[in-house]
Design an enzyme around this catalytic site. Structure first.
Site, PDB file in Angstrom:
ATOM      1  N   LEU A   1      33.887 -32.090  31.979  1.00 17.92           N
ATOM      2  CA  LEU A   1      33.851 -32.155  33.444  1.00 17.92           C
ATOM      3  C   LEU A   1      33.302 -30.817  33.900  1.00 17.92           C
ATOM      4  CD1 LEU A   1      36.551 -33.348  35.955  1.00 17.92           C
ATOM      5  CD2 LEU A   1      35.499 -31.097  36.208  1.00 17.92           C
ATOM      6  N   GLU A   2      32.302 -30.854  34.750  1.00 18.67           N
ATOM      7  CA  GLU A   2      31.729 -29.590  35.215  1.00 18.67           C
ATOM      8  C   GLU A   2      31.632 -29.537  36.738  1.00 18.67           C
ATOM      9  OE1 GLU A   2      28.902 -28.046  31.518  1.00 18.67           O
ATOM     10  OE2 GLU A   2      27.918 -28.863  33.289  1.00 18.67           O
TER      11      GLU A   2
ATOM     12  N   HIS B   1      25.373 -44.684  29.220  1.00 20.67           N
ATOM     13  CA  HIS B   1      24.244 -44.585  28.288  1.00 20.67           C
ATOM     14  C   HIS B   1      24.534 -45.178  26.902  1.00 20.67           C
ATOM     15  CE1 HIS B   1      25.832 -40.204  28.475  1.00 20.67           C
ATOM     16  NE2 HIS B   1      26.404 -40.783  27.436  1.00 20.67           N
TER      17      HIS B   1
ATOM     18  N   GLY C   1      23.178 -31.447  29.864  1.00 24.28           N
ATOM     19  CA  GLY C   1      22.674 -30.473  28.892  1.00 24.28           C
ATOM     20  C   GLY C   1      23.859 -29.877  28.160  1.00 24.28           C
TER      21      GLY C   1
ATOM     22  N   HIS D   1      19.063 -39.351  27.670  1.00 31.60           N
ATOM     23  CA  HIS D   1      20.443 -39.199  28.153  1.00 31.60           C
ATOM     24  C   HIS D   1      20.998 -37.796  27.996  1.00 31.60           C
ATOM     25  CE1 HIS D   1      21.884 -39.022  24.067  1.00 31.60           C
ATOM     26  NE2 HIS D   1      23.130 -39.236  24.378  1.00 31.60           N
ATOM     27  N   GLY D   2      20.353 -36.931  27.254  1.00 28.12           N
ATOM     28  CA  GLY D   2      20.911 -35.588  27.101  1.00 28.12           C
ATOM     29  C   GLY D   2      20.013 -34.713  26.268  1.00 28.12           C
TER      30      GLY D   2
ATOM     31  N   GLY E   1      20.788 -33.449  23.121  1.00 25.50           N
ATOM     32  CA  GLY E   1      20.861 -33.705  21.680  1.00 25.50           C
ATOM     33  C   GLY E   1      21.155 -32.415  20.937  1.00 25.50           C
TER      34      GLY E   1
END
Lengths: 167, 476
Positions: free
Chosen positions: B205-206, B324, B374, B399-400, B402
């Site tokens: 959570l950010e 995702h 990220g 989706h990100g 990696g």
């Protein structure tokens, strides 16, 4: 070994574990386990003189995803029984049962006993309630995958059991 | 991966021509540098997926693709039930409907910085995170069934969430077709005390700040402006999803030969869509999607409580919630024909373009928000679905970032305390119950998320809207 990353060797390996250090009676086997890299996840590998021992060793490798196995006190035993249509899926079911029992009992296991008869496994997992401060668990395992899945005898007559767990 | 192994279509599109048992080509979207950096396993796995029965058009790999389980992570593939197509548990993954939600706040960055430490501590206390965490929410069997049928809608009815959120969640917060009757008792048991928990690993959570805007018009449509503070949550269906994934993976692996399915690799375990096993998996997996939607709605509610406890005037409005790891029945035009397809996205985000009828009216002109996580140090991105993403990869994007380094290697390279201190010096407060977990998630263990989204944009999968950096990060 097939299915393993092309990267440089990078494994976390157990010290030889004897019956005395594992706190269990019976065999004096030198059991070994190691982790091998798989992208975002973790490969587990266990060795033994028998299939039973290889399954015990890979379970210790599963514990090591969470915490150093030596941190776990084998205070309580939980019986685990699984079946599988072949040795590989039996291994996956064994690891998934360990993951399930740890998650639902809020326990962590560090020592294991396995007896395999055909496609039927009767086992015991020894551990204690998860203590976040002492065990400082790094990451939970979601499930055992079929990736790099292998249960086989090696050239020297020993057994190896391996697969990747999703974390 | 050596680009010479591929047919270059253009700067960001590469093909593996169908050979052997491949029914369709595999198409990889990435620039040359990203292809070179990509695991050879992606080649093998994308090609393997192309052999599966009923696959339509191509097996796709997104710019962040890496070695997965049967399917590459960052893999997209659509199957036609009428052509004896399959559904694959490995093509969805263990964390069913793992996804991201971003909530817009009305609190200025200066006020956040004044109370940043307090905010970080309050989030760590409120949002259960890490191995073995529980939320205090305990559900009975009948409540679990209601949750599995109702998704985020159930969470809101139960007092966690806001009814206005629903139109900003995929499937409007409730995956139709989810069948709690196909969920095993063990999956029930595993989830009983895990609702409203973040999990561990790469879940987080950010509290983030918008630092760059690339597309001002879309950003305004999304409610994003420079220095806007948002809360982003990344998590999934928790123990229930993991249990469903595990159970069906082994069942499909054992049953595939009996269904006449030849698997080049056992980990591609799958079942015909039109078979009792395929239908049972779809019902269970869609119920697990509801579990993830409910879980993120509950954590979103916790985020509102944390904010209002510190800033009484705080308002958190959901921008979007997108998964995702899914397989969904969607309509897509293939060679001019509108068809119902079962689209697997494993580590890939749905990215509907502007005008898509499933998007809420407020977002329809801009395309679907695509939320890309990220690492905790490098930042995140918000993109928008494009008109071309449908034709490129059944409306899908990356989706990100990696990982570029294994967990073990990261743990050997960094210490958790060192990572926390270094990020604190850059104004990013990290909180976690596991110092080893932080080391394993160190920013340096991840690839460059900016390069991934640049490639996604160049490939026409999605377009960049905004970049964000974290101020507070709660790591699972």
């Amino acid at each position: 070994m097939s299915g393993i990353s092309n990267g440089p060797p990078e494994t976390e390996t157990s010290a030889p574990e004897t019956a005395a250090s594992s706190g269990q009676a019976a065999t004096e086997a030198v059991r070994r386990w190691e982790h091998f890299p798989h992208g975002a996840d973790i490969g587990l590998r266990g060795f033994g003189r028998t299939q039973d021992e290889a399954f015990e060793a890979i379970a210790i490798a599963a514990t090591a995803v969470l915490t150093p196995p030596g941190n776990v006190r084998p205070n309580e035993a939980v019986a685990i029984e699984v079946t599988g249509p072949d040795p590989e899926l039996l291994l996956v079911n064994w690891l998934n049962a360990i993951i399930y029992e740890m998650a639902t009992r809020a326990m962590i296991f560090g020592h294991y006993r396995v007896q395999i008869d055909g496609w039927h496994l009767k086992g015991e997992a020894f551990g204690e309630p998860l203590d976040k401060m002492r065990h400082e668990p790094a990451v939970e395992m979601k499930g055992a995958t079929l990736t790099a899945l292998k249960v086989a005898r090696t050239g020297d007559g020993k057994w190896v059991a391996q697969c990747v767990v999703d974390v | 991966m050596d680009p010479a192994r591929l047919t270059r279509v253009n700067d960001t599109e590469w093909r593996i021509e169908p050979v052997g048992a491949m029914r369709v080509p595999a198409i990889l979207y990435a620039d040359e540098a990203t292809i070179q950096d990509m695991d050879d396993k992606v080649y093998e796995q994308a090609a393997n997926v192309a052999t599966l029965p009923g696959i339509v058009r191509a097996s796709y790999a997104m710019p962040d693709a890496h070695w997965g389980y049967g399917f590459p992570i960052g893999g997209v593939a659509a199957f036609d039930a009428e052509a004896d197509g399959i559904v694959s548990a490995g093509g969805v993954g263990f964390d069913i409907s793992c996804g991201v939600r971003t909530m817009l706040t009305n609190i200025e960055p200066a006020r956040i910085r004044e109370r940043q430490r307090e905010l970080a501590d309050a989030f760590l206390e409120k949002v259960p995170a890490g191995v073995g965490s529980q939320s205090g929410i305990s559900l009975s069997d009948s409540e679990l069934d209601a949750m599995l049928a109702g998704g985020a809608e159930w969470a809101i009815r139960s007092g966690w969430g806001d009814i206005r959120d629903l139109e900003r969640i995929e499937e409007r917060g409730r995956m139709l077709g989810g069948n709690p009757g196909f969920i095993s008792e063990r999956a029930h048991t595993r989830q009983r005390r895990e609702m409203g928990t973040l999990g561990s690993g790469n879940h987080y959570l950010e509290v983030q700040e918008v630092t760059e805007i690339f597309d001002p018009v879309t950003a305004e449509g999304f409610g994003l402006s420079p220095h806007r503070i948002v809360v982003t949550i990344h998590c999934g269906s928790r123990g229930l999803g993991h249990q469903v994934g595990s159970e069906f993976l082994t069942e499909m692996a054992a049953a595939a030969p009996g269904q006449g399915i030849v698997l080049p690799d056992r980990e591609l375990a799958c079942a015909r869509i039109n078979s009792p096993l395929g239908e049972r998996y779809l019902g269970a997996m869609w119920a697990a999607i509801n579990c993830a939607l409910a879980n993120r709605e509950i954590i979103g509610h916790f985020a509102r409580e944390v904010f209002s406890g510190i800033f009484p005037d705080a308002e958190l409005d959901l921008l979007y919630d997108v998964s995702h790891n899914t397989c969904k029945k969607e309509r897509h035009v293939v060679d001019g024909v509108d068809r119902a397809l079962f689209v697997h996205r494993k580590g890939a985000t749905r990215a509907f373009g502007p005008g898509h009828p499933d998007l809420p009216e407020a977002l329809r002109d801009f395309g679907q928000p695509v939320l890309i996580g990220g690492s905790m140090g490098t930042g995140s991105h918000i993109l928008a679905g494009t008109a071309t993403s449908e034709e490129k990869a059944f409306s899908s994007a990356c989706h990100g970032a990696g990982r570029r380094m294994s967990r073990h290697q990261a743990y050997k390279t960094w210490k958790g305390r060192q990572v926390v201190d270094e990020l604190a010096a850059r104004g990013i407060l990290v909180r976690s119950h596991s110092s080893r977990g932080i080391a394993e998630e160190a920013p340096g263990a991840y690839k460059d998320v900016d390069a991934v989204v640049d490639a996604a944009e160049q490939a026409g999968l999605a377009r960049k809207v905004a970049r964000l950096v974290p101020l507070v990060c709660i790591k699972g």
